[in-house]
Design a protein around this motif. Structure first.
Motif, mmCIF file in Angstrom:
data_model
loop_
_atom_site.group_PDB
_atom_site.id
_atom_site.type_symbol
_atom_site.label_atom_id
_atom_site.label_comp_id
_atom_site.label_asym_id
_atom_site.label_seq_id
_atom_site.Cartn_x
_atom_site.Cartn_y
_atom_site.Cartn_z
ATOM 1 N N LEU A 57 -2.010 8.162 16.010
ATOM 2 C CA LEU A 57 -2.631 8.704 14.801
ATOM 3 C C LEU A 57 -1.628 9.419 13.908
ATOM 4 O O LEU A 57 -1.614 9.230 12.689
ATOM 5 N N ARG A 58 -0.759 10.249 14.478
ATOM 6 C CA ARG A 58 0.189 11.013 13.667
ATOM 7 C C ARG A 58 1.170 10.097 12.938
ATOM 8 O O ARG A 58 1.564 10.373 11.806
ATOM 9 N N ALA A 59 1.566 9.001 13.570
ATOM 10 C CA ALA A 59 2.476 8.042 12.936
ATOM 11 C C ALA A 59 1.735 7.222 11.878
ATOM 12 O O ALA A 59 2.258 7.012 10.771
ATOM 13 N N ARG A 60 0.540 6.758 12.202
ATOM 14 C CA ARG A 60 -0.247 5.980 11.230
ATOM 15 C C ARG A 60 -0.521 6.788 9.975
ATOM 16 O O ARG A 60 -0.399 6.282 8.856
ATOM 17 N N THR A 61 -0.893 8.056 10.155
ATOM 18 C CA THR A 61 -1.185 8.910 9.004
ATOM 19 C C THR A 61 0.065 9.137 8.169
ATOM 20 O O THR A 61 0.026 9.082 6.934
ATOM 21 N N THR A 62 1.192 9.376 8.822
ATOM 22 C CA THR A 62 2.459 9.523 8.104
ATOM 23 C C THR A 62 2.752 8.257 7.305
ATOM 24 O O THR A 62 3.097 8.331 6.118
ATOM 25 N N ALA A 63 2.617 7.091 7.932
ATOM 26 C CA ALA A 63 2.881 5.820 7.255
ATOM 27 C C ALA A 63 1.946 5.622 6.064
ATOM 28 O O ALA A 63 2.368 5.152 5.005
ATOM 29 N N GLU A 64 0.677 5.995 6.221
ATOM 30 C CA GLU A 64 -0.279 5.849 5.115
ATOM 31 C C GLU A 64 0.091 6.761 3.945
ATOM 32 O O GLU A 64 -0.002 6.365 2.782
ATOM 33 N N LEU A 65 0.534 7.986 4.254
ATOM 34 C CA LEU A 65 0.961 8.903 3.196
ATOM 35 C C LEU A 65 2.219 8.376 2.509
ATOM 36 O O LEU A 65 2.350 8.465 1.278
ATOM 37 N N PHE A 66 3.138 7.800 3.264
ATOM 38 C CA PHE A 66 4.333 7.170 2.683
ATOM 39 C C PHE A 66 3.918 5.981 1.812
ATOM 40 O O PHE A 66 4.441 5.792 0.722
ATOM 41 N N ALA A 67 3.013 5.162 2.319
ATOM 42 C CA ALA A 67 2.600 3.949 1.607
ATOM 43 C C ALA A 67 1.984 4.263 0.248
ATOM 44 O O ALA A 67 2.178 3.513 -0.713
ATOM 45 N N GLU A 68 1.262 5.366 0.156
ATOM 46 C CA GLU A 68 0.693 5.773 -1.133
ATOM 47 C C GLU A 68 1.792 6.025 -2.150
ATOM 48 O O GLU A 68 1.650 5.699 -3.325
ATOM 49 N N VAL A 69 2.881 6.607 -1.709
ATOM 50 C CA VAL A 69 4.014 6.894 -2.604
ATOM 51 C C VAL A 69 4.763 5.611 -2.948
ATOM 52 O O VAL A 69 5.082 5.358 -4.109
ATOM 53 N N PHE A 70 5.061 4.783 -1.934
ATOM 54 C CA PHE A 70 5.868 3.588 -2.138
ATOM 55 C C PHE A 70 5.072 2.395 -2.678
ATOM 56 O O PHE A 70 5.664 1.430 -3.153
ATOM 57 N N GLY A 71 3.756 2.446 -2.562
ATOM 58 C CA GLY A 71 2.949 1.301 -2.973
ATOM 59 C C GLY A 71 3.213 0.091 -2.092
ATOM 60 O O GLY A 71 3.252 -1.039 -2.563
ATOM 61 N N ALA A 72 3.410 0.332 -0.803
ATOM 62 C CA ALA A 72 3.751 -0.734 0.139
ATOM 63 C C ALA A 72 2.654 -0.901 1.185
ATOM 64 O O ALA A 72 1.855 0.006 1.414
ATOM 65 N N GLU A 73 2.662 -2.045 1.810
ATOM 66 C CA GLU A 73 1.707 -2.374 2.867
ATOM 67 C C GLU A 73 2.127 -1.728 4.186
ATOM 68 O O GLU A 73 3.318 -1.622 4.476
#
Length: 154
Positions: A57-73
């Protein structure tokens, strides 16, 4: 060109000791640090086309927060949970993406970053290390020193 960004998940919440390690969420600091670090990494010119993450969960949430910034999948990979350096690198290589960001855990993340940087590197939570090889492909990663190394900490 290959650009490999390696990120340790943001700060997690240890308040409830009954929560399984895999299911630990980010704490308030982690939720604040992740998008700020991602914005700083993006301002440096890094734009991953794909984010790979552990299923924790902690990694997925981090990745989702990054993805919002980068606009990446974001793509989840169970084998990234507590992965060792060879596994982290294999999953990144197999993505086929030239610009990829991997979100995972220590001690594997610090070990891989240290190996690629050619020096001891500690990866605090929410830290991102970016390695760039201007020429060549994935076969050069780990075999040839990178042309550039950036480290962004919260």
């Amino acid at each position: 060109m290959i650009q490999l960004a390696l990120a340790r998940h943001a700060k997690s919440d240890w308040a409830d000791s009954s929560v399984d390690d895999h299911d630990r969420p980010l704490n308030a600091r982690g939720r604040r640090d992740a998008p700020e670090v991602a914005r700083r990494v993006m301002r440096s010119g890094v734009r991953p086309e794909l984010l790979l993450t552990s299923t924790a969960l902690r990694a997925r949430t981090t990745a989702e927060l990054f993805a919002e910034v980068f606009g990446a999948e974001v793509t989840e990979h169970p084998e990234l949970y507590l992965a060792d350096p060879p596994t982290l690198l294999r999953v990144a290589r197999e993505s086929g993406a030239a610009e990829v960001l991997v979100v995972a855990h220590d001690p594997g993340m610090s070990a891989l970053v240290s190996e690629l940087a050619g020096r001891e590197v500690t990866m605090p939570t929410a830290t991102v290390a970016v390695f760039t090889w201007n020429d060549g492909g994935w076969d050069d990663v780990g075999a040839v020193p990178p042309d550039d190394v950036q480290l962004t900490t919260p």
